[in-house]
Design an enzyme around this catalytic site. Structure first.
Site, PDB file in Angstrom:
ATOM      1  N   ASP A 222       0.358  -1.261   0.097  1.00 41.75           N
ATOM      2  CA  ASP A 222       0.613   0.128   0.366  1.00 41.75           C
ATOM      3  C   ASP A 222       0.659   1.365  -1.021  1.00 41.75           C
ATOM      4  OD1 ASP A 222      -1.812   1.917  -0.084  1.00 41.75           O
ATOM      5  OD2 ASP A 222      -3.155   0.843   2.022  1.00 41.75           O
ATOM      6  N   HIS A 317      -8.848  -0.722  -7.663  1.00 43.31           N
ATOM      7  CA  HIS A 317      -8.682  -0.079  -6.658  1.00 43.31           C
ATOM      8  C   HIS A 317      -7.253   0.401  -7.395  1.00 43.31           C
ATOM      9  CE1 HIS A 317      -7.780   1.885  -3.063  1.00 43.31           C
ATOM     10  NE2 HIS A 317      -6.100   1.440  -2.942  1.00 43.31           N
TER      11      HIS A 317
END
Lengths: 406, 166
Positions: A222, A317
């Site tokens: 991330d 995403h």
């Protein structure tokens, strides 16, 4: 990379490890398990505890400085009677506290001065909500983006994580250092403000994980797409160029608390997870990358599979959040949170942070796209949201926020 | 000393023989002067009451003792040098009749629960974040420093006169 002086710290760690390994070899023990135990029992790497992130400078520390593994975001609501003079007094005290604690010295009137000696890279960063500017009679000096974010589809905002007047972010290599800093900061604020919320977050510390982008609690790498501190890109994305003038060298910050439904996410198979993200779980590389390519490989958003379907799904995403795919560009410094058990599930998720010189231009369009289409929304819910202006850095003798208040 | 400016009042005027190995016998030289004290970490307990206290660390770099005889501040009508004396488990504060000596090469820390500057007859409350100017007087010379007012609830300190001391 999570240390202020990576070379020095890694050098020490390496020596510590090699020394232990040599001892093991001399004893004729070659087993990996035993070697690992011996390394763990080697000389502790105390140098990290004495790391100091410079407090003074052109910019506040904690924005362009390396991401440290422990963080607390503390939000405060000013007492109604606090005016400009009182706000100046509070910021003077907080600045004095921060200058001492980040240098490894106790604050004045420190409730536990014994805890101050391990600064561990401590950063203390101030943010001003619109309420602070209003209290000072300076609402007209607010940047246009210092306002509630637009409503985003799917969010379920809770008042307990909502907008506040002031924000202090403390980060360090050591969680006890962060805890002590928050204690001092909240004690100093007692006559001026009440604590609205404290959000604590974490990453793996550098001594347990290889350098590189961290992972969130869903297992994903991330924060791959981030401007590099010191680059022209970073300066353009993050640092205000003086609109308004007092904010030159500062930035904007949106703090978004994102709850994760880890149980339902965890029930998915790997392929489904990877398609939801658009990246490989193993190394964070885009699904269009070759097997030997890494997370920083540019994604091929036009690539189709043999059935003519995009390899990176239209609602993945990473497609919706990717800065090359849209006009949005931000600095991300997210932290995981895991605050125990509530309502029959882990109270866990991500403290997402978007830093941008102009949050309206940099963050809002991207977030709108993600709120409307991102398939990860099936397992994530934004429950908190607040926006702050982070003033520029200061020199000794000044206080944080002085460029605005004087 | 980097960091805060509060209480950083290191005298820059170096007078003649002070601290240069003299035996203190040079009557015209400002040895033993307040002006040489290095004051750091100075703060005042914020209060809405009529009394409070100021604290600091004072280092005497000279080779002769410095004797602090008193102090003044615009924030208080009266200032006394107090020491905390413990007997029978009770801590009581008393004025230092002979002043406060900072020995040659020594440091003295004024702290909650210990020696302190007692600020009385406050004309107005001292709010957290106020910068309080304090002037120390010694047998020789004066020393000014700035103390930052802070909220403090530790050490079970109460600098207000107890209406019914039990």
């Amino acid at each position: 990379m999570t240390s202020a002086e990576p070379g020095a710290v890694r050098g020490l760690s390496r020596r510590g490890f090699l020394g232990s390994a040599a001892v093991v070899a001399g004893g004729g023990l070659a087993g990996g398990f035993l070697a690992g135990r011996a390394a763990a029992a080697g000389p502790p790497d105390l140098a990290k505890g004495q790391l100091r992130t410079p407090f003074y400078g052109e910019h506040q520390a904690g924005i362009a400085t390396p991401l440290l593994p422990n963080a607390a975001f503390a939000a405060f609501d000013l007492h109604p009677q606090v005016d400009r003079a009182a706000l100046i007094r509070l910021l003077r005290v907080w600045t004095d506290d921060a200058s001492r604690l980040t240098d490894g010295r106790p604050a004045l009137a420190d409730p536990e001065p014994q805890l101050a000696g391990v600064p561990a890279g401590l950063t203390i960063t101030l943010g001003l909500g619109i309420g602070a500017l209003s209290a000072a009679g300076l609402a007209k000096q607010a940047p246009h983006w210092l306002a509630p974010l637009p409503d985003f589809a799917g969010e379920k905002l809770e008042k307990r994580w909502s907008q506040s007047d002031l924000l202090i972010i403390c980060t360090a290599e050591d969680p006890l250092t962060v805890s002590h800093a928050v204690r001092v900061i909240t004690a100093s604020a007692a006559d001026f403000a009440t604590v609205h919320w404290v959000q604590r977050g974490f990453h793996r510390p550098a001594h347990t994980a290889p350098a590189g982008t961290g992972r969130n609690l869903m297992g994903q790498v991330d924060g791959t797409i981030n401007p590099v501190a010191g680059s022209p890109d970073f300066a353009e994305i993050v640092w205000s160029d003086g609109e308004p003038a007092w904010l030159a060298g500062g930035t904007g910050l949106a703090v978004r608390r994102i709850s994760m439904d880890l149980a339902t996410w965890g029930a998915l198979d790997e392929l489904t997870k990877e398609q939801a993200i658009g990246r490989r779980l193993t190394d964070g590389a885009p699904l269009t990358a070759a097997a030997d390519q890494d997370e920083f490989t540019p994604a091929d958003f036009d690539a189709l599979d043999e059935d003519g379907i995009p390899v990176i799904a239209l609602n993945a995403h990473m497609r919706l959040g990717h800065s090359e795919q849209n006009s949005g560009k931000i600095l991300r410094r997210p932290y995981n949170y895991d605050d125990g058990w509530a309502g029959g599930r882990a109270d866990a998720g991500l403290i997402f942070t978007a830093y941008a010189a102009d949050l309206t231009a940099g963050y809002v369009p991207m977030q709108q796209r993600m709120a409307e289409a991102d398939v990860l929304n099936l397992w994530t819910t934004t429950i908190g949201s607040a926006v702050f202006a982070l003033p520029p850095g200061i020199a000794p003798g000044q206080y944080l926020g002085q460029q605005l208040l004087e | 000393m980097k960091g805060s400016r509060y209480g950083v009042a290191v005298a820059v005027v170096v007078l003649g023989l002070a601290g240069c190995g003299g035996d203190g016998g040079s009557a015209n030289v400002a040895v033993g002067s307040c002006a040489h004290l290095e004051i750091t970490d100075a703060w005042v307990k914020a209060t809405t009451e009529g009394m409070t206290a100021a604290f600091a660390t004072m280092r005497n770099p000279d080779k002769v003792d410095v004797v602090i005889t008193g102090a003044t501040t615009p924030a208080a009508g009266m200032v006394e040098l107090h020491q905390t004396v413990r007997s029978d488990g009770e801590a009581t504060m008393q004025q230092m009749a002979d002043g406060l000596t900072v020995g040659a090469g020594q440091s003295v820390t004024l702290a909650p629960g210990g020696d302190h500057l007692m600020l009385m007859e406050l004309p107005k409350p001292i709010a957290a974040g106020d910068e309080v100017q304090v002037e120390l007087q010694c047998t020789s010379g004066v020393q000014e420093f700035t103390a930052l007012a802070k909220t403090y609830t530790g050490a079970q300190e109460d600098y207000s006169p107890s209406p019914a001391a039990s």
